[in-house]
Design a protein around this motif. Sequence first.
Motif, PDB file in Angstrom:
ATOM      1  N   TYR A   1     -13.085 -19.925  23.169  1.00  0.00           N
ATOM      2  CA  TYR A   1     -13.125 -19.349  24.511  1.00  0.00           C
ATOM      3  C   TYR A   1     -12.153 -18.180  24.701  1.00  0.00           C
ATOM      4  O   TYR A   1     -12.541 -17.139  25.240  1.00  0.00           O
ATOM      5  CB  TYR A   1     -12.860 -20.426  25.567  1.00  0.00           C
ATOM      6  N   PRO A   2     -10.873 -18.296  24.294  1.00  0.00           N
ATOM      7  CA  PRO A   2      -9.961 -17.165  24.532  1.00  0.00           C
ATOM      8  C   PRO A   2     -10.459 -15.858  23.920  1.00  0.00           C
ATOM      9  O   PRO A   2     -10.366 -14.797  24.550  1.00  0.00           O
ATOM     10  CB  PRO A   2      -8.652 -17.622  23.876  1.00  0.00           C
ATOM     11  N   PHE A   3     -11.002 -15.929  22.708  1.00  0.00           N
ATOM     12  CA  PHE A   3     -11.435 -14.713  22.008  1.00  0.00           C
ATOM     13  C   PHE A   3     -12.695 -14.132  22.647  1.00  0.00           C
ATOM     14  O   PHE A   3     -12.816 -12.915  22.837  1.00  0.00           O
ATOM     15  CB  PHE A   3     -11.658 -15.016  20.531  1.00  0.00           C
ATOM     16  N   PHE A   4     -13.629 -15.007  22.988  1.00  0.00           N
ATOM     17  CA  PHE A   4     -14.849 -14.552  23.662  1.00  0.00           C
ATOM     18  C   PHE A   4     -14.525 -13.906  25.009  1.00  0.00           C
ATOM     19  O   PHE A   4     -15.075 -12.866  25.359  1.00  0.00           O
ATOM     20  CB  PHE A   4     -15.808 -15.727  23.875  1.00  0.00           C
ATOM     21  N   LEU A   5     -13.644 -14.537  25.768  1.00  0.00           N
ATOM     22  CA  LEU A   5     -13.346 -14.042  27.118  1.00  0.00           C
ATOM     23  C   LEU A   5     -12.668 -12.677  27.073  1.00  0.00           C
ATOM     24  O   LEU A   5     -12.925 -11.818  27.930  1.00  0.00           O
ATOM     25  CB  LEU A   5     -12.482 -15.053  27.857  1.00  0.00           C
ATOM     26  N   ILE A   6     -11.802 -12.467  26.086  1.00  0.00           N
ATOM     27  CA  ILE A   6     -11.186 -11.149  25.945  1.00  0.00           C
ATOM     28  C   ILE A   6     -12.248 -10.092  25.654  1.00  0.00           C
ATOM     29  O   ILE A   6     -12.284  -9.016  26.278  1.00  0.00           O
ATOM     30  CB  ILE A   6     -10.131 -11.160  24.820  1.00  0.00           C
ATOM     31  N   LEU A   7     -13.145 -10.398  24.718  1.00  0.00           N
ATOM     32  CA  LEU A   7     -14.185  -9.426  24.342  1.00  0.00           C
ATOM     33  C   LEU A   7     -15.153  -9.187  25.493  1.00  0.00           C
ATOM     34  O   LEU A   7     -15.589  -8.048  25.717  1.00  0.00           O
ATOM     35  CB  LEU A   7     -14.930  -9.924  23.101  1.00  0.00           C
ATOM     36  N   ILE A   8     -15.497 -10.229  26.233  1.00  0.00           N
ATOM     37  CA  ILE A   8     -16.383 -10.060  27.391  1.00  0.00           C
ATOM     38  C   ILE A   8     -15.689  -9.210  28.453  1.00  0.00           C
ATOM     39  O   ILE A   8     -16.311  -8.356  29.092  1.00  0.00           O
ATOM     40  CB  ILE A   8     -16.795 -11.433  27.957  1.00  0.00           C
ATOM     41  N   GLY A   9     -14.380  -9.418  28.629  1.00  0.00           N
ATOM     42  CA  GLY A   9     -13.630  -8.610  29.583  1.00  0.00           C
ATOM     43  C   GLY A   9     -13.632  -7.146  29.206  1.00  0.00           C
ATOM     44  O   GLY A   9     -13.827  -6.265  30.060  1.00  0.00           O
ATOM     45  N   VAL A  10     -13.410  -6.852  27.924  1.00  0.00           N
ATOM     46  CA  VAL A  10     -13.443  -5.462  27.447  1.00  0.00           C
ATOM     47  C   VAL A  10     -14.814  -4.849  27.700  1.00  0.00           C
ATOM     48  O   VAL A  10     -14.930  -3.693  28.134  1.00  0.00           O
ATOM     49  CB  VAL A  10     -13.097  -5.408  25.941  1.00  0.00           C
ATOM     50  N   MET A  11     -15.854  -5.634  27.457  1.00  0.00           N
ATOM     51  CA  MET A  11     -17.223  -5.141  27.658  1.00  0.00           C
ATOM     52  C   MET A  11     -17.474  -4.822  29.133  1.00  0.00           C
ATOM     53  O   MET A  11     -17.972  -3.738  29.463  1.00  0.00           O
ATOM     54  CB  MET A  11     -18.214  -6.198  27.169  1.00  0.00           C
TER      55      MET A  11
ATOM     56  N   PRO B   1     -27.763 -22.589  16.948  1.00  0.00           N
ATOM     57  CA  PRO B   1     -27.983 -21.935  18.250  1.00  0.00           C
ATOM     58  C   PRO B   1     -26.774 -21.142  18.729  1.00  0.00           C
ATOM     59  O   PRO B   1     -26.921 -20.026  19.250  1.00  0.00           O
ATOM     60  CB  PRO B   1     -28.280 -23.113  19.188  1.00  0.00           C
ATOM     61  N   PHE B   2     -25.576 -21.695  18.550  1.00  0.00           N
ATOM     62  CA  PHE B   2     -24.360 -20.996  18.986  1.00  0.00           C
ATOM     63  C   PHE B   2     -24.142 -19.725  18.158  1.00  0.00           C
ATOM     64  O   PHE B   2     -23.738 -18.691  18.692  1.00  0.00           O
ATOM     65  CB  PHE B   2     -23.148 -21.924  18.845  1.00  0.00           C
ATOM     66  N   VAL B   3     -24.431 -19.823  16.862  1.00  0.00           N
ATOM     67  CA  VAL B   3     -24.272 -18.663  15.986  1.00  0.00           C
ATOM     68  C   VAL B   3     -25.258 -17.569  16.376  1.00  0.00           C
ATOM     69  O   VAL B   3     -24.889 -16.382  16.491  1.00  0.00           O
ATOM     70  CB  VAL B   3     -24.468 -19.069  14.510  1.00  0.00           C
ATOM     71  N   LEU B   4     -26.514 -17.939  16.601  1.00  0.00           N
ATOM     72  CA  LEU B   4     -27.540 -16.946  16.938  1.00  0.00           C
ATOM     73  C   LEU B   4     -27.246 -16.261  18.267  1.00  0.00           C
ATOM     74  O   LEU B   4     -27.406 -15.036  18.396  1.00  0.00           O
ATOM     75  CB  LEU B   4     -28.922 -17.616  16.977  1.00  0.00           C
ATOM     76  N   ILE B   5     -26.813 -17.049  19.268  1.00  0.00           N
ATOM     77  CA  ILE B   5     -26.486 -16.460  20.575  1.00  0.00           C
ATOM     78  C   ILE B   5     -25.317 -15.493  20.438  1.00  0.00           C
ATOM     79  O   ILE B   5     -25.329 -14.384  21.002  1.00  0.00           O
ATOM     80  CB  ILE B   5     -26.150 -17.567  21.592  1.00  0.00           C
ATOM     81  N   SER B   6     -24.311 -15.878  19.654  1.00  0.00           N
ATOM     82  CA  SER B   6     -23.138 -15.018  19.470  1.00  0.00           C
ATOM     83  C   SER B   6     -23.496 -13.741  18.728  1.00  0.00           C
ATOM     84  O   SER B   6     -23.071 -12.641  19.117  1.00  0.00           O
ATOM     85  CB  SER B   6     -22.046 -15.777  18.704  1.00  0.00           C
ATOM     86  N   VAL B   7     -24.280 -13.889  17.675  1.00  0.00           N
ATOM     87  CA  VAL B   7     -24.699 -12.705  16.910  1.00  0.00           C
ATOM     88  C   VAL B   7     -25.515 -11.770  17.798  1.00  0.00           C
ATOM     89  O   VAL B   7     -25.329 -10.546  17.777  1.00  0.00           O
ATOM     90  CB  VAL B   7     -25.507 -13.125  15.663  1.00  0.00           C
ATOM     91  N   GLY B   8     -26.412 -12.347  18.607  1.00  0.00           N
ATOM     92  CA  GLY B   8     -27.210 -11.526  19.525  1.00  0.00           C
ATOM     93  C   GLY B   8     -26.337 -10.784  20.527  1.00  0.00           C
ATOM     94  O   GLY B   8     -26.539  -9.592  20.792  1.00  0.00           O
ATOM     95  N   PHE B   9     -25.341 -11.487  21.058  1.00  0.00           N
ATOM     96  CA  PHE B   9     -24.428 -10.875  22.030  1.00  0.00           C
ATOM     97  C   PHE B   9     -23.672  -9.703  21.410  1.00  0.00           C
ATOM     98  O   PHE B   9     -23.609  -8.608  21.980  1.00  0.00           O
ATOM     99  CB  PHE B   9     -23.446 -11.929  22.545  1.00  0.00           C
TER     100      PHE B   9
END
Length: 498
Positions: free
Chosen positions: A321-331, A267-275
């Motif tokens: 979390y650190p890597f996701f949050l940076i990418l979400i911030g850029v987005m 589930p975590f992989v699919l959600i991340s790939v979708g994002f």
Amino acid sequence: MAKKLNTTVLKKFHSFSFKNLDWKRVLFILVAVSVFIRFPFFFRDYVDRDESTFILMGQSWVNGHLPYTQLWDLKPPITFLYFAVIIKLFGKSFFAIRLFGSFMVALTALFTYGIATKITSKKIAFWAAIFCVFFQSLFGSLQGVMSEHICTLFFVAALFILFLKEDGKWFFTTGLLLGLSVMTKLNMAYPVLSLGIYFLWEGFHKKQIWMNIKYLIFMGIGFLTSVLFTLLPYYLQGESEIWWKSIFEAPLAYSEGKFHSPLKALPFVLISVGFFYITYKKKLLSFKSKPIQMLLLCIAGAFLSFAQAGKVNGHYLIQVYPFFLILIGVMFDKLTTIKKRYQYLVIALIPLIPIESYLEYANIISNKVEKASFYNGEGIDVPRYILEHELETKNIFFTEYHIGYWVLGVKPPTKAATHPSNITREELFPYMDNPRKTGIEELKYIMEIIRPKILVAREGKKIFDKKLVEYNTYIDAYLEKHYELTATVGRGLIYQRL
């Protein structure tokens, strides 16, 4: 009136100069936020049972016993070194362990900020760092000090250096930090390997393969230095074999356990790939950017390790979390219409995020009024009751609240019982040199040979996982025949042997 207030808040918000932020101011803010959010949990007996085990392992090391020799747990030794150092310097102090944990969270967020500034604006980097503190401290059992907090600090520090420097001595330093990360939590080897493969690919792509190989050699030397640093005390005591079996062989056996499956990570992989697919289609992230490619590989490596382990606990996600949050911030930096439309809502919601902390502040005040102590939880109250009523302390078995061993200054009945659930993980017994072969045999040895005078359990909960019917059937029948319930302290059940 409310509209005027919101407008005033917004003006002050926009007048805050992110361009003039230096790392010292950012660190001060991050430490203040981290300590404020986590402070009420400084007085809790435990938040996650794993932290209690790390404390026991650290205390055993302080007492002169290397990890895995007297007590045993499935983590590399740098995890236990953190707790051993704190205990050595400050004694048995929940406060000190959690305070330095707060500093560690703030430092991780600071390095997250540093990485983000190489990709996006200081404003976005700042908010990514703030939310990094939130996500490492809230939403589950993250208020204690977990191995993921420690390994993630080393890893993001290494990644920050890779974003900043490119010469041999800094690649060596990066290798040292990556080695410490892996020697804190072994699954970090997957993101480390992902970075190594990336640098090889980049070398071929940019026709600088020999330069990148040279850098990787420096990194590899640093990495091995950290690994061999953890081996040295075992080598000097002639215990190299238990070091190897406990750190490298046991995790492989653990990942093949009966309740583990690679599908749990799906589930975590699919959600991340979708994002990331949406961000790619909407062109919200530049997938040709080297920093973004590196962050994506770190996330992919971590998720691959989760799939290999066949298990994803909430605190595992601290590592991504650190890597996701940076990418979400850029987005979000590119979604200008959304930013303008929802800034009132964001300002209103941010103070509400640490709701768990507010509730815990109320809890410690209530505990102070009722029990004259800020420190709370059955892991503290049960040992206090045992001492006050002069019950047996030397021969005691905590099936729950096993931080009580530390509070009472005693050790678990067997090496396998360091973490109560390890009794049922018989696949790990060969790696901890346990003479018993099965979990039931271990449990019978504790109950029928060691025969604890006191057993502590938890009200409303089976002693072992409800799927382990054989274990629960045995111990329930044994307790009924040979023990009586002496007291109930909170949810803690104190049984005394007849």
